[in-house]
Scaffold this motif. Structure first.
Motif, PDB file in Angstrom:
ATOM      1  N   PHE A  44      -0.306  -1.352   1.363  1.00 37.06           N
ATOM      2  CA  PHE A  44      -1.641  -1.691   0.888  1.00 37.06           C
ATOM      3  C   PHE A  44      -2.358  -2.659   1.824  1.00 37.06           C
ATOM      4  O   PHE A  44      -3.539  -2.935   1.628  1.00 37.06           O
ATOM      5  CB  PHE A  44      -1.561  -2.323  -0.503  1.00 37.06           C
ATOM      6  CG  PHE A  44      -1.246  -1.344  -1.602  1.00 37.06           C
ATOM      7  CD1 PHE A  44      -2.262  -0.661  -2.262  1.00 37.06           C
ATOM      8  CD2 PHE A  44       0.059  -1.094  -1.980  1.00 37.06           C
ATOM      9  CE1 PHE A  44      -1.979   0.242  -3.276  1.00 37.06           C
ATOM     10  CE2 PHE A  44       0.360  -0.192  -2.983  1.00 37.06           C
ATOM     11  CZ  PHE A  44      -0.667   0.474  -3.639  1.00 37.06           C
ATOM     12  N   GLY A  45      -1.666  -3.195   2.812  1.00 35.94           N
ATOM     13  CA  GLY A  45      -2.258  -4.178   3.709  1.00 35.94           C
ATOM     14  C   GLY A  45      -1.801  -5.582   3.353  1.00 35.94           C
ATOM     15  O   GLY A  45      -1.410  -5.872   2.214  1.00 35.94           O
ATOM     16  N   LYS A  46      -1.843  -6.459   4.336  1.00 35.64           N
ATOM     17  CA  LYS A  46      -1.308  -7.801   4.148  1.00 35.64           C
ATOM     18  C   LYS A  46      -2.021  -8.567   3.044  1.00 35.64           C
ATOM     19  O   LYS A  46      -1.392  -9.309   2.282  1.00 35.64           O
ATOM     20  CB  LYS A  46      -1.388  -8.591   5.456  1.00 35.64           C
ATOM     21  CG  LYS A  46      -0.775  -9.976   5.342  1.00 35.64           C
ATOM     22  CD  LYS A  46      -0.919 -10.780   6.601  1.00 35.64           C
ATOM     23  CE  LYS A  46      -0.339 -12.175   6.402  1.00 35.64           C
ATOM     24  NZ  LYS A  46      -0.517 -13.026   7.597  1.00 35.64           N
ATOM     25  N   GLU A  47      -3.353  -8.411   2.946  1.00 33.95           N
ATOM     26  CA  GLU A  47      -4.091  -9.171   1.946  1.00 33.95           C
ATOM     27  C   GLU A  47      -3.638  -8.794   0.528  1.00 33.95           C
ATOM     28  O   GLU A  47      -3.477  -9.657  -0.336  1.00 33.95           O
ATOM     29  CB  GLU A  47      -5.599  -8.936   2.086  1.00 33.95           C
ATOM     30  CG  GLU A  47      -6.134  -9.080   3.500  1.00 33.95           C
ATOM     31  CD  GLU A  47      -6.009 -10.487   4.035  1.00 33.95           C
ATOM     32  OE1 GLU A  47      -6.820 -11.349   3.668  1.00 33.95           O
ATOM     33  OE2 GLU A  47      -5.092 -10.730   4.845  1.00 33.95           O
ATOM     34  N   ALA A  48      -3.412  -7.495   0.289  1.00 32.83           N
ATOM     35  CA  ALA A  48      -2.944  -7.044  -1.024  1.00 32.83           C
ATOM     36  C   ALA A  48      -1.508  -7.492  -1.270  1.00 32.83           C
ATOM     37  O   ALA A  48      -1.151  -7.882  -2.395  1.00 32.83           O
ATOM     38  CB  ALA A  48      -3.055  -5.532  -1.136  1.00 32.83           C
ATOM     39  N   ALA A  49      -0.662  -7.430  -0.238  1.00 30.93           N
ATOM     40  CA  ALA A  49       0.726  -7.877  -0.391  1.00 30.93           C
ATOM     41  C   ALA A  49       0.781  -9.364  -0.708  1.00 30.93           C
ATOM     42  O   ALA A  49       1.572  -9.810  -1.554  1.00 30.93           O
ATOM     43  CB  ALA A  49       1.514  -7.566   0.879  1.00 30.93           C
TER      44      ALA A  49
END
Length: 315
Positions: A71-76
């Motif tokens: 999901f991408g780093k921001e979502a993680a």
């Protein structure tokens, strides 16, 4: 319940996980706090999840989440912070560019009464001159464009108090620029300076294309300056076109005008067309973000969850 949880987003970090956890564990062992470590596997395609399962089995402090895809780093990062239900949290990457040995200094500032303690890079070892220049340019551009002051040369490595985490949990926007959200919540914030180290193993996931996308995300999430710029460029272009049209009309009325000026005509058409397309592109960026927000999709899905002593999948 832990008083401090270290949240570690990880994407294809199998090569460095063991070394990172060894250094992190030494730091946490020396802290006079109840601590925990929460790893978030952001859809890795290497052996990251297997490595995390091994850490969970051998260290009772470790808790691991596996997202259903990348999901991408921001979502993680959001997923990890959402699962910190008690105490404060430290956010750190697994690549060892940010030293875990700095955590006690962050904790000391937190215990002194600060809600957000961010680590600011005084030096960036192991990075090319071009990357250092573009990073510096991005932070300084954001400083000028954003209505929310963002600290210079500061990544995600920081400590967040309980009330800072509770405030951040209320911000559920889909287009997430975490550095801006950390600053936007306010409260008492302070900095700790350090020298960033080279990546210890593996390869960086941030090529220049992804960095450009990240910069656009940050600017459009926390500033309407591009829209205002498009307005002023359009106004200036219209004014220039009006003045030039008035000059052409005056010249034709006074001196006449044989069939000439094809290069000038093409230049004007291409200039105005380019300005219009640029303005439409800027408007499209903001419109696309509004469209993503209206769909109200979840930020992430958890495929599996592991805790010490319980290795059965939990969705």
């Amino acid at each position: 319940m832990p008083q401090l949880t270290v949240v570690v987003p990880a994407y294809n970090e199998a090569a460095v996980l063991e070394a990172f956890h060894r250094r992190l564990s030494a730091v946490l062992d020396a802290l006079p706090l109840d601590t925990a470590v929460l790893y978030v596997d952001d859809g890795s395609t290497d052996g990251t999840w297997a490595g995390l399962e091994a850490l969970v089995a051998h260290d009772p402090r470790v808790h691991a989440l596996k997202l259903s895809r990348n999901f991408g780093k921001e979502a993680a990062l959001t997923a990890g912070l959402d699962h910190v239900t008690e105490g404060a949290a430290v956010v750190i990457d697994a690549d060892l560019q940010d030293p875990p040995e700095l955590i006690p200094e962050l904790v000391a500032k937190w215990q002194a009464g600060h809600d957000v303690v961010y680590a600011t890079r005084s030096a960036r070892a192991g990075e090319t001159r071009l990357k250092r220049l573009t990073a510096a340019g991005f932070y300084r551009t954001m400083e000028r464009l954003s209505d929310t002051p963002l600290p210079r040369d500061t990544g995600d490595f920081r400590l967040l108090s309980r009330r800072a985490l509770d405030a951040l949990a209320r911000l559920r926007e889909r287009q997430r620029f975490m550095k801006g959200l950390f600053a936007w919540i306010g409260y008492r914030q302070t900095a700790v300076h350090y020298q960033r180290e080279p990546r210890q193993a593996g390869r960086t996931k941030w090529n220049y294309w992804r960095l450009i996308q990240f910069a656009i995300e940050g600017i459009t999430s926390f500033s309407t300056a591009p829209l205002r710029l498009a307005t002023w460029v359009g106004l200036g272009s219209s004014l220039l076109a009006f003045v030039y049209g008035l000059w052409v009309l005056t010249k034709a009325l006074i001196w006449g005008d044989p069939v000439r000026g094809y290069p000038t005509l093409m230049l004007v058409i291409l200039f105005l067309g380019g300005v219009q397309l640029l303005a439409l592109g800027v408007i499209g960026e903001y419109l696309g973000r509004s469209y993503a927000e209206t769909k109200q999709r979840p930020l992430y899905f958890v495929e599996e969850e592991r805790r010490h002593g319980d290795l059965s999948p939990r969705g």
